[in-house]
Design a protein around this motif. Structure first.
Motif, PDB file in Angstrom:
ATOM      1  N   GLU A  12       0.655  -0.925   0.044  1.00  0.00           N
ATOM      2  CA  GLU A  12      -0.011  -0.136  -0.051  1.00  0.00           C
ATOM      3  C   GLU A  12       1.041   1.128  -0.094  1.00  0.00           C
ATOM      4  OE1 GLU A  12      -3.201   0.224  -0.355  1.00  0.00           O
ATOM      5  OE2 GLU A  12      -3.393  -1.822  -0.751  1.00  0.00           O
ATOM      6  N   ALA A  13       1.930   1.083   0.546  1.00  0.00           N
ATOM      7  CA  ALA A  13       2.925   2.480   0.827  1.00  0.00           C
ATOM      8  C   ALA A  13       3.454   2.784  -0.730  1.00  0.00           C
ATOM      9  CB  ALA A  13       3.919   2.158   1.809  1.00  0.00           C
ATOM     10  N   THR A  14       3.627   1.664  -1.537  1.00  0.00           N
ATOM     11  CA  THR A  14       4.384   2.124  -2.948  1.00  0.00           C
ATOM     12  C   THR A  14       3.088   2.665  -3.684  1.00  0.00           C
ATOM     13  OG1 THR A  14       5.856   0.168  -2.586  1.00  0.00           O
ATOM     14  CG2 THR A  14       5.396   1.009  -4.675  1.00  0.00           C
ATOM     15  N   LYS A  15       1.999   2.164  -3.626  1.00  0.00           N
ATOM     16  CA  LYS A  15       1.006   2.672  -4.254  1.00  0.00           C
ATOM     17  C   LYS A  15       0.513   3.907  -4.021  1.00  0.00           C
ATOM     18  CE  LYS A  15      -1.671  -1.126  -3.602  1.00  0.00           C
ATOM     19  NZ  LYS A  15      -2.946  -1.998  -3.798  1.00  0.00           N
ATOM     20  N   ALA A  16       0.521   4.081  -2.712  1.00  0.00           N
ATOM     21  CA  ALA A  16       0.239   5.481  -2.312  1.00  0.00           C
ATOM     22  C   ALA A  16       1.284   6.588  -2.467  1.00  0.00           C
ATOM     23  CB  ALA A  16       0.117   5.521  -0.750  1.00  0.00           C
ATOM     24  N   ALA A  17       2.532   6.115  -2.805  1.00  0.00           N
ATOM     25  CA  ALA A  17       3.455   7.175  -2.975  1.00  0.00           C
ATOM     26  C   ALA A  17       3.266   7.514  -4.628  1.00  0.00           C
ATOM     27  CB  ALA A  17       4.767   6.590  -3.011  1.00  0.00           C
ATOM     28  N   ILE A  18       2.869   6.377  -5.263  1.00  0.00           N
ATOM     29  CA  ILE A  18       2.642   6.939  -6.689  1.00  0.00           C
ATOM     30  C   ILE A  18       1.391   7.622  -7.032  1.00  0.00           C
ATOM     31  CG2 ILE A  18       2.356   5.583  -9.168  1.00  0.00           C
ATOM     32  CD1 ILE A  18       3.575   3.244  -8.125  1.00  0.00           C
ATOM     33  N   HIS A  19       0.301   7.250  -6.481  1.00  0.00           N
ATOM     34  CA  HIS A  19      -0.955   8.088  -6.447  1.00  0.00           C
ATOM     35  C   HIS A  19      -0.568   9.532  -5.864  1.00  0.00           C
ATOM     36  CE1 HIS A  19      -3.467   4.220  -6.345  1.00  0.00           C
ATOM     37  NE2 HIS A  19      -3.117   4.618  -7.218  1.00  0.00           N
TER      38      HIS A  19
END
Length: 207
Positions: free
Chosen positions: A12-19
Motif C-alpha cells: 500500500e505504501a508504494t501505491k500511495a507514493a505513486i498516487h
C-alpha cells in the motif's frame, strides 16, 4: 540518475507514493479540490450488511464506484433503492451528473433502466467480456414506470410539471389514461394517482 524496481503485488505504501505524485499534479489544474466520499449500506434484521453503494462527489460529478447486493436479496428492488439514494445525496451536494462503469455480466442492462446513457465500452475484457461506461444527468427526472407507480400505457407525454422544487407534481398522458405523480424529497417517496382517460374528455385536475 534513476533506478528502477519491479515488484509484483506492490504494498500500500508504494501505491500511495505513486498516487500522491499524480494527485499533487492534479491539484495544480483542478478548479476545485473538495472531494467527498459517500456510502450507503442496507442491513437485515440482524444488522448484517446485505447491500451497499459508495462513491465520490467531486465538483458537479457523482462517481458511483461500487454498488452490490448480496445474492439472496437480489430481485427485490434493493439495488435500485441504493442507486436512487446515492443519486439524491449527490444532488444535495450539488452534483449535476453521475458517472459509473460496469461489466457486461453486472449492470450493463440495469443502469439504462434508470436513466443512464452509455458513453463508451471496450470489448475483450478481460478475455471475452466487455466493460461499459455510463453517465446520467441528475437534473432530469425519470418517467414513472415502476410497479409501485406505473406510468401510463403507450406513448407518454409530460403535460405539466408545477416546479423543480420538492414536492413536485408531474402529469403524464398516455393513449387511454392520465397519471399524476407527486415526488417528495426522496426519489423513493412517490405518490401516484391513476385516472382513466377517454378521447374528448378533459384532463384530470392538477391539484
Amino acid at each position: 540518475m534513476a533506478t528502477f524496481d519491479s515488484v509484483e503485488e506492490p504494498d500500500e505504501a508504494t501505491k500511495a507514493a505513486i498516487h500522491e505524485i499524480l494527485r499533487a499534479y492534479n491539484r495544480e489544474h483542478f478548479e476545485i479540490l473538495d472531494e467527498r466520499e459517500f456510502s450507503i449500506t442496507a442491513k437485515d434484521d440482524d444488522g448484517a450488511v446485505i447491500g451497499g453503494v459508495y462513491g465520490t462527489m467531486f465538483g458537479q460529478w457523482l462517481e458511483v464506484e461500487v454498488l452490490a447486493v448480496a445474492p439472496g436479496h437480489r430481485g427485490q428492488g434493493l439495488g435500485s433503492d441504493l442507486l436512487s439514494r446515492i443519486e439524491q445525496a449527490g444532488r444535495e451536494h450539488g452534483c449535476r451528473y453521475a458517472l459509473l462503469n460496469t461489466f457486461d455480466f453486472q449492470g450493463r442492462d440495469f443502469y439504462p433502466k434508470y436513466g443512464y446513457r452509455q458513453i463508451g465500452e471496450i470489448q475483450g475484457y478481460p478475455l471475452t467480456g466487455s466493460q461499459h461506461w455510463f453517465v446520467k444527468d441528475l437534473r432530469r427526472l425519470r418517467l414513472p414506470g415502476s410497479r409501485s407507480c406505473p406510468g401510463p400505457r403507450h406513448p407518454r407525454t409530460l403535460m405539466h410539471r408545477d416546479s423543480d422544487a420538492f414536492p413536485k407534481t408531474l402529469l403524464f398522458r398516455g393513449s387511454v389514461e392520465y397519471v399524476r405523480v407527486t415526488m417528495h424529497q426522496s426519489p423513493n417517496e412517490v405518490g401516484c394517482v391513476r385516472r382513466r382517460w377517454r378521447p374528448g374528455s378533459p384532463p384530470p385536475r392538477r391539484g
